[in-house]
Design an enzyme around this catalytic site. Sequence first.
Site, PDB file in Angstrom:
ATOM      1  N   CYS A  44      59.261  58.540  12.470  1.00 20.99           N
ATOM      2  CA  CYS A  44      58.264  59.436  13.078  1.00 20.99           C
ATOM      3  C   CYS A  44      58.742  60.891  12.995  1.00 20.99           C
ATOM      4  CB  CYS A  44      58.004  59.069  14.533  1.00 20.99           C
ATOM      5  SG  CYS A  44      57.219  57.461  14.748  1.00 20.99           S
TER       6      CYS A  44
ATOM      7  N   CYS B 123      61.413  56.432  17.494  1.00 20.22           N
ATOM      8  CA  CYS B 123      61.129  56.101  16.095  1.00 20.22           C
ATOM      9  C   CYS B 123      61.703  57.153  15.136  1.00 20.22           C
ATOM     10  CB  CYS B 123      59.612  55.983  15.933  1.00 20.22           C
ATOM     11  SG  CYS B 123      59.028  55.963  14.241  1.00 20.22           S
TER      12      CYS B 123
END
Length: 108
Positions: A35, A32
């Site tokens: 993230c 991700c």
Amino acid sequence: MSKVLEITDNEFEQEVYRTEQPVLVYFWASWCGPCKLVSPSVSWIADTYSDRLKVVKLEVDPNPESVAKCKVEGVPALRLIKDKEIIESREGAIGKQQLQSLVETFLK
């Protein structure tokens, strides 16, 4: 050293539900991109508010039970939990100032 505790499904009950302090749970994934942007802010929150807030991070892919319990639909995701209740829920990237405001609202 960051005060963010990395946990798994097996530790979720103990580390999140059986604690006196409110807990900020950060759900993330290695694949991700957003993230990676949120992680430093989460670490900063953990370091800054460690006297009043516990911060844990949980990788979503190997921990489906906790993901389901907290109804996580996308990452990054944040859940603020107190007394086994989700009192705030956010999905998607969030800036440091927004995260700080969110946390301070519930720590007053």
